[in-house]
Every structure is written in structure tokens, then in C-alpha cells.
Design an enzyme around this catalytic site. Structure first.
Site, PDB file in Angstrom:
ATOM      1  N   SER A 128       0.833  -1.194   0.000  1.00  0.00           N
ATOM      2  CA  SER A 128       0.000   0.000   0.000  1.00  0.00           C
ATOM      3  C   SER A 128       0.879   1.259   0.000  1.00  0.00           C
ATOM      4  O   SER A 128       1.696   1.444  -0.881  1.00  0.00           O
ATOM      5  CB  SER A 128      -0.958  -0.038   1.192  1.00  0.00           C
ATOM      6  OG  SER A 128      -2.005   0.888   1.038  1.00  0.00           O
TER       7      SER A 128
ATOM      8  N   ASP B 234      -5.794  -3.629  -2.200  1.00  0.00           N
ATOM      9  CA  ASP B 234      -4.734  -3.290  -1.260  1.00  0.00           C
ATOM     10  C   ASP B 234      -4.086  -4.544  -0.667  1.00  0.00           C
ATOM     11  O   ASP B 234      -4.772  -5.456  -0.203  1.00  0.00           O
ATOM     12  CB  ASP B 234      -5.355  -2.444  -0.137  1.00  0.00           C
ATOM     13  CG  ASP B 234      -4.320  -1.729   0.712  1.00  0.00           C
ATOM     14  OD1 ASP B 234      -3.447  -2.418   1.280  1.00  0.00           O
ATOM     15  OD2 ASP B 234      -4.385  -0.495   0.804  1.00  0.00           O
TER      16      ASP B 234
END
Length: 307
Positions: free
Chosen positions: A45, A159
Site C-alpha cells: 500500500s 490493497d
């Protein structure tokens, strides 16, 4: 003939955390001050974004951009698309990488780098170790419910924090002998959600300003003096993700511990408080300084098993 000493490869596992992930910049600065320059970068991320900038020699440019961010300029990143599986399309993230002057491909970076993402169809962990850099980072930052999933390598990707929030295993797979891990989502005071202060400028509020009127009800009233007031939809969503990734991280760390674990103290920041980069960067420096003795001893003697 004397046996040549093996060169220790230092791996850095940079975790998820949205805006809190700016602490990675401070970590890298403080490590450099100690003479520690990671050879291998694994990012998840926001850790993938900062890690890519470092691996491409563009950390200065990213830090300048981050420190200049304000609640108003943050809105330039918010490209709303409510039909794409999230509130934000995320095209501006890919544009940012180009503006920073990073290469088109992961292979073009100065040092080994990989990002972790999650396969939406199977829930499996996906390691993005080659190919287009912007697509790898964009996939890794696709925060569920906020940033749309990204189609890459014939998969819809989310993510990486959903499966491997602090990718120690990925850093090790890339060849790291000793690993420093960074967790931006640590809650040193045990607090996972805190009601925002009245009239406090936040990234969540900035995102609210861009929504159609019909969707602004997803946020609570600005009168948050009453602690009994229900949190808004996005607050619940982001805090739920924090809770989930914290449990996943604990489970992964139990079986895959790094040599050094650096934990942030940013519980008063939300994942969208991108205008608070200075605060996060300074906390990154604090983490390293608190572990200075351990880091110095570790790199004087070579990698050791965690205590």
C-alpha cells in the site's frame, strides 16, 4: 587464504497505513543517518509508494511533494468515480509516479523492489516483482471501499494490507538476510478509533467535500463534542480495515518475524490525512532513534534471530 566475509543484504518491509505511511520517509532518512542503506525494498500500500520512490532514487521529490500537501491540494488527488468499486478511481496516483520521475518498469529501479496486492477473486496474495511500476503501486494502494480495485495481470487487485500488511515474507523472498519492518498502523495506546475534534481539518472531511450531496450523509455531523454521536460510514470502514489488518499483521509476524520491528505512534491520524506528512515523517525518525542501539549492534555483528 582467509574466507571472504559475506555481504549482508538489508531488506526493508514497508507496511500499509494510508497517510500514516509517510512515516516510511522518516525511517529511511534516519536509517541513512546511521549509515544503513537498505538493499531490498518490499512495500504494501503506502509502503509500496514510498518504497518505489526510494528504490528509484526519488525520495527527495516525494518528500517535497508530501510536505507541500494541504487539505485543499489533497483534493487534486480525489478523482471520484462511484461506479468503479470505490469512491476514488486512483488515476492520480499513477500520474504522481510519472511526475516524480520514476521509471516505467520495476526492472528500471536502482534496487530490487516488489509490491504486495490482493487478488479480489481468490483472496490470494499477489507479489508484483516486475512489469509496469505504476500499475504495481496502484494495485497495492487500492484501499477497499475508498480506492477502486485495479485491473492488472488479468486480475482485479486490492490493497495488499488485506493479506500481508507488513511484507516481511516478501523481503525475505527477494533475498534479504536481515529485515527491518515498519508498521504505520501500530496503536501504542491501544486506540483504534478516536472521535475527530470539532472543526478539525481532516482528509476524511476533504473527501466529503467532493461527494454529491446525496452521499454526504455517509459522514457524521460536524458536532462531535458528544462522544455518543455515531461515527460516520467512512470512519467505520477505515477503522474496520485497521482492526482487520492489525489482526492479520499479528498472525503473520508470529510466523515471520523481522530482526527489527519499528512501530508508529500515529493513532490520531486517519488513513486520508495526507496533509499531515510532516507529523508522520517525524514519527518515522523517532522509531529509528528509539532502536538506534539495536540497529547499531545488529549491523556491527551481522544478522541475528529476533529476541
Amino acid at each position: 587464504m582467509a574466507k571472504q566475509k559475506k555481504t549482508v543484504k538489508v531488506g526493508l518491509a514497508l507496511g500499509s497505513g494510508g497517510a500514516r505511511g509517510y512515516c516510511h520517509i522518516g525511517v529511511l532518512r534516519a536509517l541513512a543517518d546511521l549509515g544503513i542503506h537498505p538493499d531490498i525494498i518490499a512495500g504494501c500500500s503506502m509502503g509500496a509508494l514510498v518504497g518505489a520512490a526510494y528504490a528509484g532514487g526519488r525520495l527527495d521529490a516525494l518528500e517535497d511533494w508530501a510536505r507541500a500537501m494541504t487539505p485543499r491540494s489533497y483534493l487534486s488527488l480525489v478523482d471520484l468515480n462511484l461506479s468503479g468499486g470505490g469512491l476514488v478511481e486512483g488515476r492520480e496516483i499513477m500520474t504522481l509516479l510519472q511526475k516524480l520521475g520514476l521509471p516505467d518498469t520495476i526492472e528500471g529501479l536502482d534496487r530490487p523492489f516488489a509490491a504486495v496486492a490482493t487478488d479480489l477473486e481468490t483472496g490470494r496474495e499477489v507479489w508484483l516483482k516486475d512489469g509496469p511500476l505504476s500499475h504495481a503501486v496502484r494495485a497495492s494502494v487500492a484501499l477497499p471501499g475508498i480506492i477502486s480495485p485495479h485491473y492488472h495481470q488479468d486480475k482485479w487487485l486490492l490493497d495488499g494490507g488485506m493479506v500481508n500488511p507488513v511484507p516481511v515474507s516478501l523481503a525475505r523472498a527477494l533475498g534479504a538476510d536481515v529485515i527491518i519492518a515498519v508498521n504505520p498502523n501500530a496503536r501504542l495506546d491501544g486506540t483504534l478509533w478516536r472521535a475527530p475534534q470539532v472543526d478539525q481539518a481532516t482528509g476524511l472531511a476533504a473527501l466529503q467535500d467532493r461527494l454529491p450531496e446525496a452521499l454526504k450523509a455517509l459522514w457524521p455531523s460536524s458536532n462531535t463534542e458528544d462522544r455518543r454521536a455515531a461515527p460516520g460510514y467512512i470512519e467505520v470502514l477505515s477503522t474496520s480495515i485497521d482492526i482487520m489488518t492489525d489482526h492479520i499483521r499479528r498472525a503473520r509476524m508470529a510466523g515471520e518475524p523481522p530482526q527489527v520491528m519499528l512501530s508508529a505512534d500515529l493513532s490520531d491520524m486517519s488513513v486520508l490525512d495526507f496533509h499531515l506528512a510532516k507529523k508522520a515523517i517525524e514519527d518515522g525518525k523517532r522509531m529509528v532513534l528509539e532502536h538506534e542501539a539495536t540497529l547499531t549492534r545488529l549491523f556491527e555483528c551481522g544478522p541475528k534471530t529476533p529476541s
